[in-house]
Design a protein around this motif. Structure first.
Motif, PDB file in Angstrom:
ATOM      1  N   LEU A 261      13.976  33.524  46.831  1.00 16.53           N
ATOM      2  CA  LEU A 261      13.930  34.611  45.874  1.00 16.53           C
ATOM      3  C   LEU A 261      13.228  33.705  44.626  1.00 16.53           C
ATOM      4  CD1 LEU A 261      16.264  37.016  43.793  1.00 16.53           C
ATOM      5  CD2 LEU A 261      17.243  35.065  42.696  1.00 16.53           C
ATOM      6  N   ARG A 262      12.216  34.700  43.899  1.00 23.22           N
ATOM      7  CA  ARG A 262      11.081  33.957  43.408  1.00 23.22           C
ATOM      8  C   ARG A 262      11.333  33.626  41.746  1.00 23.22           C
ATOM      9  NH1 ARG A 262       5.768  35.872  46.533  1.00 23.22           N
ATOM     10  NH2 ARG A 262       5.458  34.308  47.602  1.00 23.22           N
ATOM     11  N   ILE A 263      11.203  32.996  41.390  1.00 23.36           N
ATOM     12  CA  ILE A 263      12.005  32.779  39.754  1.00 23.36           C
ATOM     13  C   ILE A 263      11.236  31.882  38.881  1.00 23.36           C
ATOM     14  CG2 ILE A 263      14.144  31.528  38.234  1.00 23.36           C
ATOM     15  CD1 ILE A 263      16.079  31.714  39.882  1.00 23.36           C
ATOM     16  N   ALA A 264      10.312  32.771  37.796  1.00 20.84           N
ATOM     17  CA  ALA A 264       9.645  32.194  36.762  1.00 20.84           C
ATOM     18  C   ALA A 264      10.303  30.954  35.815  1.00 20.84           C
ATOM     19  CB  ALA A 264       8.043  33.045  36.279  1.00 20.84           C
ATOM     20  N   ALA A 265      10.143  30.218  35.526  1.00 18.01           N
ATOM     21  CA  ALA A 265      11.392  29.688  34.541  1.00 18.01           C
ATOM     22  C   ALA A 265      10.357  28.220  33.289  1.00 18.01           C
ATOM     23  CB  ALA A 265      12.465  28.572  35.154  1.00 18.01           C
ATOM     24  N   ALA A 266      11.130  28.036  31.882  1.00 18.98           N
ATOM     25  CA  ALA A 266      10.786  27.499  31.421  1.00 18.98           C
ATOM     26  C   ALA A 266      10.374  26.271  31.495  1.00 18.98           C
ATOM     27  CB  ALA A 266      11.640  28.080  30.077  1.00 18.98           C
ATOM     28  N   ALA A 267       9.617  25.698  30.704  1.00 26.03           N
ATOM     29  CA  ALA A 267       9.560  24.418  31.681  1.00 26.03           C
ATOM     30  C   ALA A 267      11.091  23.328  30.979  1.00 26.03           C
ATOM     31  CB  ALA A 267       7.760  23.248  30.742  1.00 26.03           C
ATOM     32  N   ASP A 268      11.312  23.598  30.016  1.00 31.95           N
ATOM     33  CA  ASP A 268      13.121  22.675  29.684  1.00 31.95           C
ATOM     34  C   ASP A 268      14.139  23.500  30.962  1.00 31.95           C
ATOM     35  OD1 ASP A 268      13.699  26.007  28.502  1.00 31.95           O
ATOM     36  OD2 ASP A 268      15.439  24.987  28.416  1.00 31.95           O
ATOM     37  N   LEU A 269      13.604  24.079  31.970  1.00 27.30           N
ATOM     38  CA  LEU A 269      14.836  24.007  33.395  1.00 27.30           C
ATOM     39  C   LEU A 269      15.008  23.321  34.424  1.00 27.30           C
ATOM     40  CD1 LEU A 269      14.802  27.545  32.229  1.00 27.30           C
ATOM     41  CD2 LEU A 269      16.841  26.454  31.675  1.00 27.30           C
ATOM     42  N   GLU A 270      13.616  22.615  33.945  1.00 30.73           N
ATOM     43  CA  GLU A 270      13.409  21.739  35.228  1.00 30.73           C
ATOM     44  C   GLU A 270      14.156  20.792  36.158  1.00 30.73           C
ATOM     45  OE1 GLU A 270       8.550  20.947  36.513  1.00 30.73           O
ATOM     46  OE2 GLU A 270       9.064  20.835  33.988  1.00 30.73           O
ATOM     47  N   ALA A 271      15.160  19.992  34.508  1.00 29.43           N
ATOM     48  CA  ALA A 271      16.119  19.122  34.606  1.00 29.43           C
ATOM     49  C   ALA A 271      17.172  19.654  34.906  1.00 29.43           C
ATOM     50  CB  ALA A 271      16.485  18.372  33.588  1.00 29.43           C
ATOM     51  N   ILE A 272      17.449  21.346  35.307  1.00 25.01           N
ATOM     52  CA  ILE A 272      19.239  21.190  35.618  1.00 25.01           C
ATOM     53  C   ILE A 272      18.873  22.742  36.085  1.00 25.01           C
ATOM     54  CG2 ILE A 272      18.748  22.969  33.063  1.00 25.01           C
ATOM     55  CD1 ILE A 272      21.724  22.850  33.254  1.00 25.01           C
ATOM     56  N   LEU A 273      17.923  23.629  36.688  1.00 24.71           N
ATOM     57  CA  LEU A 273      17.236  24.624  37.272  1.00 24.71           C
ATOM     58  C   LEU A 273      18.018  24.437  38.969  1.00 24.71           C
ATOM     59  CD1 LEU A 273      18.035  27.795  37.171  1.00 24.71           C
ATOM     60  CD2 LEU A 273      15.297  27.272  37.071  1.00 24.71           C
ATOM     61  N   PRO A 274      17.454  22.999  39.318  1.00 21.69           N
ATOM     62  CA  PRO A 274      17.425  22.994  40.995  1.00 21.69           C
ATOM     63  C   PRO A 274      18.604  22.634  40.936  1.00 21.69           C
ATOM     64  CG  PRO A 274      15.950  21.570  39.467  1.00 21.69           C
ATOM     65  CD  PRO A 274      16.441  22.257  38.549  1.00 21.69           C
ATOM     66  N   LYS A 275      19.666  22.496  40.224  1.00 21.45           N
ATOM     67  CA  LYS A 275      20.990  21.968  40.548  1.00 21.45           C
ATOM     68  C   LYS A 275      21.907  23.543  40.467  1.00 21.45           C
ATOM     69  CE  LYS A 275      20.812  17.578  37.913  1.00 21.45           C
ATOM     70  NZ  LYS A 275      21.707  17.611  36.651  1.00 21.45           N
ATOM     71  N   ILE A 276      21.726  24.311  39.506  1.00 20.99           N
ATOM     72  CA  ILE A 276      22.156  25.725  39.969  1.00 20.99           C
ATOM     73  C   ILE A 276      21.563  26.396  41.114  1.00 20.99           C
ATOM     74  CG2 ILE A 276      22.511  27.641  38.495  1.00 20.99           C
ATOM     75  CD1 ILE A 276      21.929  26.324  35.864  1.00 20.99           C
ATOM     76  N   ALA A 277      20.521  25.850  41.101  1.00 18.37           N
ATOM     77  CA  ALA A 277      19.430  27.345  42.457  1.00 18.37           C
ATOM     78  C   ALA A 277      19.927  26.455  43.321  1.00 18.37           C
ATOM     79  CB  ALA A 277      18.377  27.037  42.676  1.00 18.37           C
ATOM     80  N   GLU A 278      20.596  25.334  43.675  1.00 19.78           N
ATOM     81  CA  GLU A 278      21.051  24.479  45.214  1.00 19.78           C
ATOM     82  C   GLU A 278      22.467  25.018  45.447  1.00 19.78           C
ATOM     83  OE1 GLU A 278      21.238  20.860  45.315  1.00 19.78           O
ATOM     84  OE2 GLU A 278      22.282  20.707  47.153  1.00 19.78           O
ATOM     85  N   ALA A 279      23.560  25.278  44.205  1.00 16.55           N
ATOM     86  CA  ALA A 279      24.814  25.575  43.831  1.00 16.55           C
ATOM     87  C   ALA A 279      24.959  27.512  45.229  1.00 16.55           C
ATOM     88  CB  ALA A 279      25.273  25.628  42.820  1.00 16.55           C
ATOM     89  N   PHE A 280      23.572  28.239  43.718  1.00 17.99           N
ATOM     90  CA  PHE A 280      23.651  29.381  44.337  1.00 17.99           C
ATOM     91  C   PHE A 280      23.310  29.760  45.372  1.00 17.99           C
ATOM     92  CE2 PHE A 280      20.374  33.680  44.753  1.00 17.99           C
ATOM     93  CZ  PHE A 280      21.466  34.604  44.068  1.00 17.99           C
ATOM     94  N   THR A 281      22.322  28.771  45.721  1.00 22.46           N
ATOM     95  CA  THR A 281      22.474  29.593  47.301  1.00 22.46           C
ATOM     96  C   THR A 281      23.202  28.655  48.353  1.00 22.46           C
ATOM     97  OG1 THR A 281      20.114  28.537  47.056  1.00 22.46           O
ATOM     98  CG2 THR A 281      20.443  28.707  49.254  1.00 22.46           C
ATOM     99  N   ARG A 282      23.725  27.741  48.053  1.00 20.90           N
ATOM    100  CA  ARG A 282      24.866  27.040  49.506  1.00 20.90           C
ATOM    101  C   ARG A 282      25.899  28.686  49.082  1.00 20.90           C
ATOM    102  NH1 ARG A 282      27.663  23.465  45.773  1.00 20.90           N
ATOM    103  NH2 ARG A 282      25.389  21.988  46.408  1.00 20.90           N
ATOM    104  N   LYS A 283      26.426  29.398  47.914  1.00 23.09           N
ATOM    105  CA  LYS A 283      27.013  30.246  47.836  1.00 23.09           C
ATOM    106  C   LYS A 283      26.697  31.628  48.537  1.00 23.09           C
ATOM    107  CE  LYS A 283      29.911  32.779  44.251  1.00 23.09           C
ATOM    108  NZ  LYS A 283      29.653  33.001  43.195  1.00 23.09           N
ATOM    109  N   THR A 284      25.888  32.058  48.181  1.00 26.21           N
ATOM    110  CA  THR A 284      25.285  32.887  48.867  1.00 26.21           C
ATOM    111  C   THR A 284      24.329  32.860  49.384  1.00 26.21           C
ATOM    112  OG1 THR A 284      22.906  33.576  47.737  1.00 26.21           O
ATOM    113  CG2 THR A 284      25.526  34.463  46.076  1.00 26.21           C
TER     114      THR A 284
END
Lengths: 279, 220, 273
Positions: A52-75
């Protein structure tokens, strides 16, 4: 070259490269073409299971990797994120960049994409309420009751960094806070503009600027190392509504929507709360 | 390997430099041997990308490559996927961006070949093609290789164009320079160091290549 | 009967300088030379380049055995490759990236055409002729050298050998002794003379050096100033001393009959158009 000067380095047996014959050139060319034919498809062809390709604003760099990892683990759906300026992504999405989901730093770009027909209607959803922090390289000395914003006028802090208000939503919020505090006139000569909030963090990290405005997420990251932060209250800079939107060109809109649900759901929001975002 | 930023950068620079060398030879020939007006116009046209801000050039190319444009639409019809935000798109953009670096050394080389050599080839019965492939090009081989190395090096360090046209897609259009930039901005210094080291390695190899070429040219 | 070569040409340069040449070489000149002298910049090299076909005259005509090589009136300009010229320019023009043998092979196969040559094993077909020429000119030990490793005399020798492989019918020599030491001069001079007389080929030998011209046997012509006060107006080729091979009937009416044999005269400008 001159016939008059007799060549002295005689007979060292060096060969000419006149051996480069037309036939060989032709074969080299064909071999090169073949090589490109073989290698290029392996590069450009989609992998078996495209992420899944996500284009994300730069301020999410600190937090999105963790969310994405949790999402992948779940789905089980892999996620690949590109970070950058919301404005640049907006332009690229307008020209059919192959992203599935766009997470902007504001509400304006996603809404505009839906209106222009590049975003799927009804999928532009608020995922966070971004707040600002003011970061200082050291704790400013303040009389009690005085807002730390006023400390910016202390010239010993050097340059003041903020994101460019013309292209970055967080920059607009930062400028708003300076205006409300009546500091724009005195500070204009001392401020440096970053292209996006990441660059502002960079200025502060390297010491090029002594104080500056950051999104809470990035401020959190920087605070652990040095400096002192002050959360900018809503009265100075109204919180930024950050929206995301599923893109029309995406072939994986369902997966993108489930990511949206995950982010807005309790487990996703927990990450944002922990990083200091409000909702 | 191919999908790591290092692999993508290496591949992109290699393919770009090679295509540019093939493409640059006839262009350099045209510039070196046309009349004064044509050669000035050609040189200006080729060098235009030198003065253009890369990000602006990148935006312009992105618009040209997008399926909304005639060219982008045609490409999508033929190859089945859009040119923008793909590796092929990066190659085409890099070719345009690095064009002067391949053409200029070769033009200089072509011009420095004494015209008496070319006249002699004609007198000995050679046609234009034979003269080009067997006399002009081999004598200018150092210039050709310098052009290859320079455009390789220039493509390695390319940033603004790649960011705009490529869209920073991991595994496909994220090159080393974008990775280094992103790592630096996200304060991820460990990874940034790796990317910068890889960039440094590629640059060193290219520069070493240029040095060896210069030495060869002086001795040859 | 047509003369071997009849020339009547004008070429102007940007600064207003003009070069004129009007002469003919009779059949009897085969195997002999016409020595052309003149101050530097008088147009000696330009004349040879116009005859070779790498520079076009502005007006006039060049005929070989009555066939037009160049005619400004009809727009004829026979391609360089089809004039069968042997040309030894002032500069060294051995290809620096080829060995001696490759340089010679180039003369044999250059006309084949690049695409055709890709599919033909052309090296083998010409190798015999090249080897034969290498040994005839005493170049066999040097065949694998690149020109950069040769002495000036050796390079000149290779150039003459390469020229001979084209089996020219007219040889143009531009300062062939330039930059050679006395021993090499003697050797190269003999080589050229032998080549011309054995093959019965006419030569035009250009030199700026009067003593060198003195030593040469043959008809003579020199470039004289159009304006005796200044070289800027240009030069005209004037016959100074004719061998007397007997001038045959000219087929071209614009060339006046001249018992001098090789006609080298000041050309009236108005007759050009």
């Amino acid at each position: 070259m001159d016939a008059g000067k007799s060549g002295s380095g005689k007979g060292n047996g060096s060969r000419g490269f006149g051996i480069l014959e037309p036939g060989q050139v032709l074969w080299m060319f064909l071999a090169g073409l073949l090589f490109c034919q073989m290698v290029l498809p392996s590069l450009s062809c989609a992998k078996d299971k495209p992420p899944l390709r996500i284009a994300a604003a730069a301020d999410l760099e600190a937090i999105l990797p963790k969310i994405a990892e949790a999402f992948t683990r779940k789905t089980g759906i892999p996620v690949s994120v590109s970070y950058g300026s919301s404005g640049v992504f907006f332009l690229q999405v307008r020209h059919h960049a192959p992203f599935d989901l766009f997470m902007s730093a504001d509400a304006f770009y996603p809404a505009r994409l839906v209106r222009l027909g590049d975003g799927v209607p009804g999928t532009d959803r608020i995922y966070a309420r971004g707040g600002l922090v003011l970061w200082f390289s050291r704790k400013p000395e303040l009389a009690p009751g005085v807002s730390p914003v006023k400390a910016l006028s202390d010239p010993s802090f050097g340059k003041i960094a903020l994101a460019n208000p013309r292209v970055a939503p967080y920059g607009r919020a930062s400028l708003h806070c300076l205006k409300v505090s009546g500091l724009v006139g005195t500070l204009r000569a001392r401020w440096v503009l970053g292209d996006n909030v990441s660059q502002v963090a960079q200025y502060l990290e390297t010491g090029a600027a002594g104080a500056g405005f950051l999104p809470v997420g990035l401020g959190e990251k920087l605070r652990t190392e040095k400096g002192w932060t002050w959360p900018v209250p809503g009265s100075c800079a109204p919180p930024l509504l950050q929206k995301m939107v599923v893109l029309k060109t995406s072939s994986r809109q369902e997966a993108a929507k489930s990511f949206e649900s995950f982010v807005t759901g309790p487990s996703g929001q927990a990450f944002f709360r922990k990083a200091g975002y409000g909702r | 390997m191919f999908h790591s930023p290092f692999g993508i950068t290496l591949m992109l620079s290699f393919v770009t430099a090679s295509i540019l060398t093939l493409l640059g030879a006839p262009i350099a020939y045209g510039i070196a041997f046309s009349n004064r007006l044509g050669s000035v116009a050609g040189e200006i046209l080729v060098s235009l990308t030198l003065v253009f801000p890369p990000a602006v050039l990148g935006y312009f190319l992105m618009v040209c490559f997008s399926p909304d444009s005639v060219f982008g639409h045609l490409f999508e019809r033929v190859f089945g996927h859009p040119l923008a935000f793909s590796f092929e798109g990066l190659v085409v953009a890099s070719i345009i961006y690095s064009l002067p670096f391949a053409v200029q050394p070769l033009t200089q080389s072509f011009r420095s070949v004494p015209s008496s050599h070319l006249e002699m080839a004609r007198i000995l019965g050679a046609g234009r093609l034979t003269t080009f492939f067997r006399v002009l090009l081999p004598i200018s081989l150092p210039g050709l290789l310098t052009g290859w190395v320079l455009s390789f090096a220039h493509t390695v360090g390319e940033f603004g164009v790649v960011l705009m046209v490529g869209g920073n897609i991991p595994g496909e259009t994220r090159t080393l320079s974008i990775e280094a930039y992103e790592d630096l901005l996200s304060l991820d210094f460990a990874n940034a160091r790796k990317a910068v080291f890889a960039l440094l390695l590629l640059s060193l190899v290219s520069l070493l290549g240029i040095q060896l070429l210069n030495r060869w040219r002086r001795s040859g | 009967m047509n003369p071997l070569l009849s020339v009547d040409i004008v070429r102007s340069f940007r600064a207003g300088r003009t070069i004129r040449a009007r002469f003919s070489i009779p059949k009897e000149m085969e195997g002999r030379i016409l020595v052309v002298t003149g101050e530097s910049g008088s147009g000696k090299s330009t004349l040879l380049r116009m005859l070779a076909g790498v520079v076009s005259p502005d007006a006039g005509s060049i005929r070989w055995n009555g066939e037009p090589w160049f005619d400004a009136m009809t727009g004829t300009d026979r391609p360089v490759a089809r004039r069968r010229i042997g040309y030894l320019p002032q500069e060294d023009t051995l290809f620096p990236h080829m060995t001696v043998k490759e340089n010679l092979l180039f003369a044999m196969e250059a006309g084949t055409g690049i695409l055709k040559s890709v599919f033909e094993g052309r090296r083998r077909t010409h190798a015999g002729a090249v080897d034969e020429a290498l040994s005839r000119f005493g170049l066999f030990p040097l065949s694998a050298e690149i020109p950069g490793n040769l002495s000036g005399g050796q390079r000149r020798r290779v150039s003459i050998c390469r020229m001979s492989l084209r089996e020219p019918s007219l040889v143009l020599l531009d300062e062939p002794m330039n930059g050679l030491d006395p021993k090499a001069k003697e050797e190269i001079g003999g080589l050229i003379r032998r080549f011309l007389s054995e093959r019965r080929v006419a030569g035009i030998w250009v030199t700026h050096d009067p003593p060198e011209a003195e030593l040469l046997e043959g008809a003579r012509a020199s470039f004289e100033r159009l304006d005796p006060e200044s070289p800027m107006a240009g030069h005209s080729l004037v016959m100074t001393e004719g061998d007397d091979p007997g001038f045959p009937e000219s087929g071209r009416s614009f060339l006046p009959k001249d018992p001098g044999g090789i006609l080298l005269s000041r050309m009236p400008g108005e007759s050009m158009r």
